[in-house]
Design a protein around this motif. Sequence first.
Motif, PDB file in Angstrom:
ATOM      1  N   MET A 198      -7.944  41.369 -10.826  1.00 27.47           N
ATOM      2  CA  MET A 198      -8.725  42.180 -11.758  1.00 27.47           C
ATOM      3  C   MET A 198     -10.209  42.070 -11.450  1.00 27.47           C
ATOM      4  O   MET A 198     -10.954  43.059 -11.553  1.00 27.47           O
ATOM      5  N   TRP A 199     -10.660  40.873 -11.065  1.00 28.16           N
ATOM      6  CA  TRP A 199     -12.063  40.703 -10.690  1.00 28.16           C
ATOM      7  C   TRP A 199     -12.397  41.546  -9.460  1.00 28.16           C
ATOM      8  O   TRP A 199     -13.422  42.242  -9.418  1.00 28.16           O
ATOM      9  N   LEU A 256     -11.247  38.835 -19.861  1.00 34.92           N
ATOM     10  CA  LEU A 256     -11.668  38.783 -18.462  1.00 34.92           C
ATOM     11  C   LEU A 256     -13.123  38.356 -18.354  1.00 34.92           C
ATOM     12  O   LEU A 256     -13.492  37.554 -17.485  1.00 34.92           O
ATOM     13  N   PHE A 315      -3.253  47.209 -16.081  1.00 35.39           N
ATOM     14  CA  PHE A 315      -3.013  45.798 -16.361  1.00 35.39           C
ATOM     15  C   PHE A 315      -2.705  45.522 -17.834  1.00 35.39           C
ATOM     16  O   PHE A 315      -2.589  44.365 -18.236  1.00 35.39           O
ATOM     17  N   MET A 375      -7.928  50.970 -14.600  1.00 31.52           N
ATOM     18  CA  MET A 375      -7.629  49.569 -14.346  1.00 31.52           C
ATOM     19  C   MET A 375      -7.076  48.887 -15.603  1.00 31.52           C
ATOM     20  O   MET A 375      -6.076  48.156 -15.545  1.00 31.52           O
ATOM     21  N   ARG A 381     -10.905  44.224  -8.503  1.00 30.26           N
ATOM     22  CA  ARG A 381     -10.879  45.634  -8.914  1.00 30.26           C
ATOM     23  C   ARG A 381     -12.184  46.005  -9.617  1.00 30.26           C
ATOM     24  O   ARG A 381     -12.706  47.120  -9.454  1.00 30.26           O
ATOM     25  N   GLN A 423      -3.653  37.023 -10.971  1.00 29.13           N
ATOM     26  CA  GLN A 423      -3.899  38.309 -11.628  1.00 29.13           C
ATOM     27  C   GLN A 423      -5.372  38.459 -12.022  1.00 29.13           C
ATOM     28  O   GLN A 423      -5.962  39.531 -11.867  1.00 29.13           O
ATOM     29  N   THR A 424      -5.973  37.363 -12.493  1.00 30.05           N
ATOM     30  CA  THR A 424      -7.391  37.404 -12.850  1.00 30.05           C
ATOM     31  C   THR A 424      -8.256  37.720 -11.629  1.00 30.05           C
ATOM     32  O   THR A 424      -9.192  38.514 -11.703  1.00 30.05           O
TER      33      THR A 424
END
Length: 556
Positions: free
Chosen positions: A17-18, A216, A208, A204, A20, A13-14
């Motif tokens: 997100m990175w 993050l 999430f 975003m 994105r 998931q990290t």
Amino acid sequence: MADRQLSALARIQTQVMWNRLIAVVEEQAQTMIRTAFSTTVREAGDLSAGVFDLKGRMLAQAVTGTPGHVNSMMESVAHFLAKFPAETMRPGDHYITNDPWLGTGHLHDLTVVTPAFLHGRIVGLFANTAHIIDIGGLGMGPEARSVFEEGLYIPIVKCFEQGRPNETFFDFIRAGSRTPIELEGDIYSLCACNEAGARRLIEMMEEFGMEGLDPLAEVIFDASLRATEAEIAKLPKGTFRAEIRSDGYEAPVTLAAAMTIGDRTIEVDFSGTSGLSTRGINVPPAYCRAYSCFGIKVVVAPDIPNNWASLQPFRMRIPEGCILNAPRPYPVAVRHVVGQLLPDLMMGCLAQAVPERVAAEGASCLWNPPLRGGTQVSGPAAKIEDFEIITFNSGGTGARATKDGLSGIAFPSGVRTMPVEATENVAPVVFWRKELRPDSAGAGRTRGGFGQILEIGTKGDAEFAVNAIFDRVGNPPRGRLGGRDGASGVVKLKSGAVLRTKGFQIIPEGDRLVLLLPGGGGMGDPRERDCEAIARDIADGLISPERALADYGWAG
């Protein structure tokens, strides 16, 4: 087992997100390119865009952009926060400056910072920088004797407050530029691109379930720092020294560096570098750090994301009084002609530690002639309308250990070469020639990239002016490990007269400006070059048979 699966899912998931976040800042940059008025942004991509946490630390940058903008912008957001703390910012606020010592090094770059809000609470900041065509003053050139002569100096101010334009600010902007419509349009573009980034970031975060960016950010910073330190740990330890020469203005300039590679850090000391210039080739320290860090990073840790943490291990000592540490109010308009040599200088040091990972010296400094014409050059005798334009062009890059250099490519700046049609569409100029320059590449086992030949006039060959800002004429790009130097640059009239490499000069009616751009240096013994590669260059008209024989000992 369940804990390990949860940890694996969290890492996935990290990473999502990175990815994105990178998409968010890239959309931010592309919005600027689509909406910009200046051809420097729209056609050349002379910009930067990034997202920052509330401490002013850059999390991610757009792929589109230049190191001089990105790495200087990384420092600038902290200056904005010092004047306008995050808790005082409101939705719809946009802040702007072109202060060379708080931004990216000269008045022609505007930096805009915009807060992003989630459910009424500030969660992050977006920043961008763009090069604009005109900011008044003497224009983009080296001849000013202080920054106050170089153009309109904008401190950190609000250009929009809660969505409303600061009309007093825009009155000053319009009155102070030769291209008021383009300048105002570019400012709106910069604000729009930050807003686009902020919207995507909030989407975003809502998707999430994120309350803030700090968790993050800490993951990104921790991973980036550890990865960079691990790459530094692999390098040979010691202090490595190098020098490089610039043509300068009043006299040639020497840039000197002593690079000390430690267990986790790389420190560079610029002692021995030439002193300050009376003209606008001086470099503010943030710009020096920006290109020095870039020159190290592309060799040491090219695959690690560029952010606040990944640049922390690179440390600079820039002595007061040297040309790389210009104080206010020294002129700095063309700081790039010196500053863009710094990656070559860094590679000169690293070539002694990891020779297989560096490139030979290249043209490095952009050849971007600012052109001006009409009544502001010829007065009432003008035969063309008033215009102010700048066009970006590049020489050859240096050869690499296993590959030839690139031709007509901007390194280290990374801007795109502008199509001649785009420039001819907005100004009464004509590009009569734009082609690769034969025999300009430095010979070697791998050769340098080729420079270009440009021949520029105006419609009807009317009188116009160039504010020359060129380098690598008296000091050509050097080869490495036995490779030959690239060809020097040339600045002249078509009629044959040689022009100065820096400064405002008139191109007479009936004549044209001719630029021969430098070629990149070669790498390794030319006698070891593959014969098929030599034959191919001859067939393509890039190397003459005479030079093939002289440089490579190849007679066909």
